[in-house]
Motif scaffolding. Sequence first.
Motif, mmCIF file in Angstrom:
data_model
loop_
_atom_site.group_PDB
_atom_site.id
_atom_site.type_symbol
_atom_site.label_atom_id
_atom_site.label_comp_id
_atom_site.label_asym_id
_atom_site.label_seq_id
_atom_site.Cartn_x
_atom_site.Cartn_y
_atom_site.Cartn_z
ATOM 1 N N ALA A 25 31.150 35.562 38.835
ATOM 2 C CA ALA A 25 30.470 35.990 37.605
ATOM 3 C C ALA A 25 30.158 37.476 37.656
ATOM 4 O O ALA A 25 29.853 38.034 38.712
ATOM 5 C CB ALA A 25 29.176 35.193 37.446
ATOM 6 N N GLY A 26 30.246 38.125 36.510
ATOM 7 C CA GLY A 26 29.919 39.542 36.415
ATOM 8 C C GLY A 26 31.077 40.467 36.686
ATOM 9 O O GLY A 26 30.973 41.676 36.487
ATOM 10 N N GLN A 27 32.203 39.924 37.171
ATOM 11 C CA GLN A 27 33.381 40.753 37.408
ATOM 12 C C GLN A 27 34.299 40.710 36.183
ATOM 13 O O GLN A 27 34.378 39.672 35.514
ATOM 14 C CB GLN A 27 34.140 40.271 38.644
ATOM 15 N N PRO A 28 34.977 41.790 35.903
ATOM 16 C CA PRO A 28 35.922 41.771 34.780
ATOM 17 C C PRO A 28 36.987 40.710 34.999
ATOM 18 O O PRO A 28 37.427 40.465 36.126
ATOM 19 C CB PRO A 28 36.524 43.176 34.801
ATOM 20 N N SER A 29 37.365 40.045 33.957
ATOM 21 C CA SER A 29 38.470 39.094 33.994
ATOM 22 C C SER A 29 39.565 39.662 33.109
ATOM 23 O O SER A 29 39.467 39.624 31.880
ATOM 24 C CB SER A 29 38.020 37.716 33.490
ATOM 25 N N SER A 30 40.560 40.212 33.731
ATOM 26 C CA SER A 30 41.606 40.907 32.980
ATOM 27 C C SER A 30 42.321 39.963 32.016
ATOM 28 O O SER A 30 42.530 38.785 32.313
ATOM 29 C CB SER A 30 42.612 41.515 33.962
ATOM 30 N N GLU A 31 42.681 40.508 30.879
ATOM 31 C CA GLU A 31 43.457 39.738 29.912
ATOM 32 C C GLU A 31 44.939 39.759 30.249
ATOM 33 O O GLU A 31 45.735 39.060 29.629
ATOM 34 C CB GLU A 31 43.228 40.296 28.505
ATOM 35 N N ILE A 32 45.317 40.586 31.217
ATOM 36 C CA ILE A 32 46.716 40.667 31.637
ATOM 37 C C ILE A 32 46.965 39.578 32.681
ATOM 38 O O ILE A 32 46.338 39.585 33.755
ATOM 39 C CB ILE A 32 47.038 42.048 32.224
ATOM 40 N N PRO A 33 47.850 38.616 32.417
ATOM 41 C CA PRO A 33 48.064 37.505 33.366
ATOM 42 C C PRO A 33 48.397 37.962 34.776
ATOM 43 O O PRO A 33 47.966 37.338 35.754
ATOM 44 C CB PRO A 33 49.221 36.731 32.735
ATOM 45 N N GLY A 34 49.142 39.045 34.919
ATOM 46 C CA GLY A 34 49.526 39.524 36.240
ATOM 47 C C GLY A 34 48.380 40.047 37.062
ATOM 48 O O GLY A 34 48.518 40.248 38.271
ATOM 49 N N HIS A 35 47.235 40.294 36.437
ATOM 50 C CA HIS A 35 46.051 40.737 37.157
ATOM 51 C C HIS A 35 45.074 39.595 37.436
ATOM 52 O O HIS A 35 44.083 39.781 38.125
ATOM 53 C CB HIS A 35 45.321 41.826 36.369
ATOM 54 N N ARG A 36 45.348 38.437 36.902
ATOM 55 C CA ARG A 36 44.475 37.289 37.112
ATOM 56 C C ARG A 36 44.894 36.542 38.383
ATOM 57 O O ARG A 36 46.085 36.358 38.655
ATOM 58 C CB ARG A 36 44.552 36.331 35.919
ATOM 59 N N ILE A 37 43.905 36.087 39.158
ATOM 60 C CA ILE A 37 44.179 35.296 40.364
ATOM 61 C C ILE A 37 44.237 33.836 39.943
ATOM 62 O O ILE A 37 43.222 33.235 39.566
ATOM 63 C CB ILE A 37 43.099 35.514 41.430
ATOM 64 N N ALA A 38 45.443 33.280 39.980
ATOM 65 C CA ALA A 38 45.652 31.914 39.501
ATOM 66 C C ALA A 38 45.216 30.866 40.514
ATOM 67 O O ALA A 38 44.853 29.735 40.163
ATOM 68 C CB ALA A 38 47.122 31.709 39.143
ATOM 69 N N GLY A 39 45.242 31.166 41.816
ATOM 70 C CA GLY A 39 44.860 30.203 42.843
ATOM 71 C C GLY A 39 44.834 30.842 44.214
ATOM 72 O O GLY A 39 45.414 31.914 44.432
ATOM 73 N N ALA A 40 44.140 30.202 45.141
ATOM 74 C CA ALA A 40 44.043 30.721 46.509
ATOM 75 C C ALA A 40 43.819 29.581 47.480
ATOM 76 O O ALA A 40 43.344 28.502 47.105
ATOM 77 C CB ALA A 40 42.916 31.749 46.613
ATOM 78 N N ALA A 41 44.167 29.818 48.731
ATOM 79 C CA ALA A 41 43.936 28.862 49.818
ATOM 80 C C ALA A 41 43.650 29.654 51.089
ATOM 81 O O ALA A 41 44.384 30.599 51.403
ATOM 82 C CB ALA A 41 45.142 27.965 50.018
ATOM 83 N N VAL A 42 42.585 29.285 51.788
ATOM 84 C CA VAL A 42 42.198 29.984 53.019
ATOM 85 C C VAL A 42 41.813 28.949 54.065
ATOM 86 O O VAL A 42 41.044 28.022 53.793
ATOM 87 C CB VAL A 42 41.024 30.949 52.775
#
Length: 373
Positions: A25-42
Motif C-alpha cells: 500500500a502507498g506505492q505507485p501501481s503503474s498502469e503499464i503492464p510491463g512495470h507491474r509485478i504479476a507474481g513472485a516466489a521466494v
Amino acid sequence: MDRESASAVAQNLVTRVATNWRHEAGQPSSEIPGHRIAGAAVEIRSYDSGTLFIDAAATLGTPPVADGSGLAVQFGHWNSARTCVGAAGAVKWSDALASTTNHRLSGSTPTSWGPVPSKPWECVRVLRAKEDKFLTRGFHDVLVGTLPAAVTRAPRLRVGRTSVLGQNQKVLKVAQGGWTPVEVAISNVGTADAGNVTVRGVGRGLKVKAGSLRSISDGTTHRALVKVKPAGRKKPRRLKFVARAAGGVVAQRTVRVKQVRQPKRATAGKYRGAKGRITFTVSKGKVAKFRIRTLTRCNGYGNVADVKRNTYAFPKRAIARNGILHASAKGKGWTAHLQFRAVGTKVTRGTFRYYGPGGCVAAERFAAKRVGR
C-alpha cells in the motif's frame, strides 16, 4: 549466480517459503503492464552451518518495457505499522536486462543478500525500481510476501519395528533360559541430530537390559539392541520401549509379548551350511570349531573395493537354553559377531559379520543342519 553445492543440500535442515503476497500500500501501481509485478516466489533454505541459500523468482506483465527500470529482491522485518522495512544489505538485483519478463535470483549468504541476519527475516519485497540499481528513486510496483516464523531445529524420535535375529516381530516371543536380543528401530524425524540415545524397556513379568546409540542424524534410522527375558511368576503381556535423547527428547511404543516354551536343545554333532563353506560342531550346549569362508570387501571408502573370499574362525560360545546364540568376539583391530537360532538338528536365522583393518567387511546370512556325530 551462486550455486548450491551437493554437500549443502545434504545439510539442509529448514525451508521457509514466502506466502500471502500482496501489493504494498502507498506505492505507485503503474498502469503499464510491463512495470507491474504479476507474481513472485521466494524460498529460503537454512543449513546447520548457518548459511542461507535463497531462490527467488518474479514475473512481470507483458509486453516487456526496456527503459532502464530494474528489478530487485530485498529481505526485511515488520515495523509497528506492519510495513516491511528492507534491510540495507539484504538486497540483490536481477542479472537480467530490465526488459526481461521472467527474473530469477539465486545465491547464498553472505555472498548474496548480505550476511545472515541476527534476527531471522520476517518479510520479503520484490521491487520494480524506476531506475536500475537505485532504491531511492522510487518504484513502479512493490510486491510484499510474508516469511513464516523460523522453525527451531530440534531432534524428534520415533520408535519403530522390533526384530529378533533379523525377523520382524508383530508379537515378541520370549522363552525361559536366556536373553532374547531385540533390535528396536529408532528414527529421528526431527531437524537436528539426536545425541546419547538410550532405549529402555518396561513390562510386567520381564527383565530388560537397555540399549544405547551414540547419535542419530536427522532423517535417519538406527537399531538399538535391547535384551529381554521372562522374570518372575507373572506371564508377560506387553513391553513398553522408551527412547530418550539428550535434551529431554522422548518417544515410546508398546508391543505385545508372548512367552513360549523352551525349544528342543541343539543336538550334538557336526553341522554344515552354505554348500560346505560354513562348518561347526555342537557339544554340551556350545558351538565350537566355527569356520566360514565368505566374501570380504576391503578399501571400499572412496576407492575401488578389493573383493576376495577369506576364511574366518569364531571362538567357542554357549547356546542359551532358549535356543539363541548372540555373541561377539574381538582381537587386535578386528571384531566379529555371530548369531543364530538352534532347535534340534537345525540352525536358522544365522548371521556372521566381520570388521577388520583397512576397512575390510564380511557379512553373510546362513542356515545349517546336522550332518554327523
